[in-house]
Design an enzyme around this catalytic site. Structure first.
Site, PDB file in Angstrom:
ATOM      1  CE1 TYR A   1      -2.734  -3.243  -8.344  1.00 39.24           C
ATOM      2  CE2 TYR A   1      -1.179  -1.424  -7.832  1.00 39.24           C
ATOM      3  CZ  TYR A   1      -1.966  -2.576  -7.595  1.00 39.24           C
ATOM      4  OH  TYR A   1      -1.652  -3.107  -6.384  1.00 39.24           O
TER       5      TYR A   1
ATOM      6  N   GLY B   1       0.807  -1.246   0.185  1.00 43.60           N
ATOM      7  CA  GLY B   1       0.050  -0.139   0.128  1.00 43.60           C
ATOM      8  C   GLY B   1       0.689   1.153   0.116  1.00 43.60           C
TER       9      GLY B   1
ATOM     10  CE1 TYR C   1      -9.359   2.274  -8.932  1.00 47.04           C
ATOM     11  CE2 TYR C   1      -7.026   2.607  -9.994  1.00 47.04           C
ATOM     12  CZ  TYR C   1      -7.888   1.824  -9.088  1.00 47.04           C
ATOM     13  OH  TYR C   1      -7.760   0.629  -8.948  1.00 47.04           O
TER      14      TYR C   1
ATOM     15  NE  ARG D   1      -0.485   2.425  -5.907  1.00 46.99           N
ATOM     16  CZ  ARG D   1      -1.553   2.613  -6.874  1.00 46.99           C
ATOM     17  NH1 ARG D   1      -1.509   3.104  -8.095  1.00 46.99           N
ATOM     18  NH2 ARG D   1      -2.766   1.997  -6.622  1.00 46.99           N
TER      19      ARG D   1
ATOM     20  NE  ARG E   1      -3.580   3.365 -11.001  1.00 43.00           N
ATOM     21  CZ  ARG E   1      -2.941   4.615 -10.636  1.00 43.00           C
ATOM     22  NH1 ARG E   1      -2.413   5.474 -11.411  1.00 43.00           N
ATOM     23  NH2 ARG E   1      -3.350   5.346  -9.614  1.00 43.00           N
TER      24      ARG E   1
ATOM     25  CB  CYS F   1     -16.380   4.117 -29.278  1.00 42.89           C
ATOM     26  SG  CYS F   1     -15.691   3.816 -30.798  1.00 42.89           S
ATOM     27  CD  GLU F   2     -17.127   3.329 -23.100  1.00 40.45           C
ATOM     28  OE1 GLU F   2     -17.735   3.908 -22.506  1.00 40.45           O
ATOM     29  OE2 GLU F   2     -17.542   2.218 -23.526  1.00 40.45           O
TER      30      GLU F   2
ATOM     31  CD  GLU G   1       0.282  -9.222   1.475  1.00 41.38           C
ATOM     32  OE1 GLU G   1      -0.480  -8.304   1.372  1.00 41.38           O
ATOM     33  OE2 GLU G   1       0.039 -10.255   1.944  1.00 41.38           O
ATOM     34  N   PRO G   2       4.502  -5.176  -1.135  1.00 42.47           N
ATOM     35  CG  PRO G   2       6.759  -4.646  -1.458  1.00 42.47           C
ATOM     36  CD  PRO G   2       5.780  -5.723  -0.488  1.00 42.47           C
TER      37      PRO G   2
HETATM   38  C1  LIG Z   1      -3.305  -4.787  -3.833  1.00 43.90           C
HETATM   39  C2  LIG Z   1      -2.753  -5.632  -2.729  1.00 43.90           C
HETATM   40  C3  LIG Z   1      -1.309  -5.328  -2.421  1.00 43.90           C
HETATM   41  C4  LIG Z   1      -0.429  -4.540  -3.118  1.00 43.90           C
HETATM   42  O1  LIG Z   1      -0.967  -3.183  -2.914  1.00 43.90           O
HETATM   43  P1  LIG Z   1       0.087  -1.755  -3.331  1.00 43.90           P
HETATM   44  O2  LIG Z   1      -0.615  -0.703  -3.171  1.00 43.90           O
HETATM   45  O3  LIG Z   1       0.164  -2.153  -4.952  1.00 43.90           O
HETATM   46  O4  LIG Z   1       1.308  -1.808  -2.714  1.00 43.90           O
HETATM   47  C5  LIG Z   1      -0.900  -5.885  -1.330  1.00 43.90           C
HETATM   48  N1  LIG Z   1      -1.738  -6.874  -0.396  1.00 43.90           N
HETATM   49  C6  LIG Z   1      -3.041  -7.231  -0.916  1.00 43.90           C
HETATM   50  C7  LIG Z   1      -3.784  -7.988   0.008  1.00 43.90           C
HETATM   51  C8  LIG Z   1      -3.682  -6.389  -1.855  1.00 43.90           C
HETATM   52  O5  LIG Z   1      -4.914  -6.769  -2.319  1.00 43.90           O
END
Ligand SMILES: *Cc1c(COP(=O)(O)O)cnc(C)c1O
Length: 418
Positions: A371, A239, A316, A276, A312, A342-343, A273-274
């Site tokens: 993404y 995140g 968003y 992005r 994206r 076509c949007e 869990e990186p």
């Molecule tokens: C999407 C996701 C991530 C990665 O998020 P980033 O914002 O890309 O770092 C990590 N863990 C889980 C469970 C996710 O759904």
């Protein structure tokens, strides 16, 4: 920091002029910088050096095999959310002992596949899922290693679509119910509790939501320990945000500086869990300017990439920098940069100040490594772009451009039709 820089008036990916890549491989084209990918991955690994940890790259951010292999080679793991991602991670050489599996809707087939592959752990998101995993593991005469995904009810202060850790979200188990769930899990014969998981959202640009969430989780871990439930793996999720425009998000070192002191004296393995923050600024989408169109009220720059290639902005309203591969001295204009689809939602920028844009020249949509391709589709029957990895002066095709043939390969016309 990334390695897409102008040298003179020409944009380079490491030591390769991006224009050369566009001419060789065609457009739209995804270009990734090997040095940037590695630097971002190592930034995590180094920041948490000194505490046992596994960096499990979130495969959904970019699932190209070459990119997964790069992290696997550097002792990285994978955070997966489907059987397809498990297949990719294994194929790329990620050790199953470094794979964690999240997602609210795991099917029986996917659970079996993960159990057969002997992954590190399932990050379980509900009571019903826990029961199901227990049953499937029972039929396979094995034990499923699980962590419960806890929803710590922390506002990550990010875009609502990429916020996941509040009570109103479909993800995880409410923190108030956590003890009860762990007790229930402990009673299940084919479940082995190994960890705890949380992931509160994406593109987070402050340290405090991570720290606040962790404190809640640590409090819970203490309670669990007191009840004899041992937590081996503490999975902090991903995140961390990246600069798309003028954001100044923390870097992994800042996270580590605030997180590691809280873990002092606790014998666990930390999992991150990186997604992005590793791949986002390591990739660009190169596109050709097809037409400049002067509307009554607006100017449009029409390019050959569309929302199907990079979703994206449409999804968003996300901001992506857009710069020319070759800089010309020319007046600035304000224009919408739009695709051929076509949007009306098919745009990359609205009323953006653009410099030196010429018909037939190329543009780079920046920060497109996360993404980007992984969310792409064939909408409007557009073959998806090629992907290239640059390493120093060399470049490698890591995914071929789709063709008209691949578009229809899986389709069948029933025999009763003439
Ligand atoms: C999407 C996701 C991530 C990665 O998020 P980033 O914002 O890309 O770092 C990590 N863990 C889980 C469970 C996710 O759904």
């Amino acid at each position: 920091m990334h390695f897409f820089k102008y040298k003179g008036n020409e944009l380079f990916a490491e030591d390769v002029p991006v224009r050369k890549l566009a001419e060789k491989y065609g457009t739209p084209l995804y270009v990734y910088s090997h040095a940037t990918l590695l630097r971002h991955f190592k930034a995590y690994d180094d920041a948490f050096d000194g505490y046992p940890h596994i960096i499990c790259f979130a495969v959904k951010a970019n699932s190209n095999l070459a990119i997964l292999r790069l992290f696997a080679e550097n002792n990285g793991g994978a955070d997966i959310v489907s059987g397809g991602e498990l297949f990719r991670a294994l194929k790329a050489g990620v050790s199953p002992k470094r794979i964690v599996y999240a997602g609210v809707g795991k099917t029986d087939d996917e659970i079996r596949f993960a159990l057969r592959s002997k992954i590190l752990m399932f990050n379980v998101e509900s009571e019903a899922e826990l029961q199901r995993i227990n049953e499937v593991a029972g039929k396979m005469k094995t034990k499923a290693p699980v962590a419960l995904r806890i929803n710590p009810d922390i506002d990550p202060q990010t875009h609502p679509y990429i916020s996941t850790g509040l009570k109103k979200h479909k993800f995880g188990i409410p923190i108030e119910d956590a003890i009860e769930y762990y007790r229930a899990a402990n009673r299940l014969k084919n479940i082995s509790i190994v960890g705890i998981h949380k992931h509160i959202g994406s593109q987070i640009t402050k340290v405090s939501p991570f720290v606040d969430a962790l404190k809640r989780i640590l409090f819970l871990i203490d309670e669990l320990n007191a009840q004899g439930v041992n937590i081996k793996y503490l999975d902090m999720g991903g995140g961390l945000g990246i600069p798309y425009k003028d954001e100044e998000p923390p870097v992994p070192k800042d996270l580590a500086k605030n997180i590691l002191p809280l873990l002092n004296g606790r014998k666990m393995t930390l999992i991150m869990e990186p997604g992005r923050s590793i791949v986002g600024n390591a990739g660009i989408l190169v596109t050709k300017t097809l037409y400049l169109k002067q509307g009554h009220e607006k100017e449009f720059i029409i390019v050959d990439a569309g929302m199907n290639d990079l979703m994206r902005p449409s999804l968003y309203g996300a901001y992506h920098g857009i710069i020319p591969l070759k800089r010309y001295r020319r007046a600035n204009t304000f224009a919408d940069v739009v695709g051929p689809i076509c949007e009306s939602g098919d745009f990359f920028a609205k009323e953006r100040e653009m410099t030196g844009v010429r018909q037939g020249e190329y543009l780079a949509v920046m920060s497109a490594g996360a993404y980007g391709f992984s969310m792409s589709s064939n909408y409007n029957s557009r073959p998806r772009p090629a992907e290239v990895m640059v390493k120093g002066r060399k470049h490698f095709l890591i995914r071929e451009r789709e063709t008209y043939k691949t578009l229809t390969d899986n389709e069948k016309i029933p025999g009763f039709m003439k």
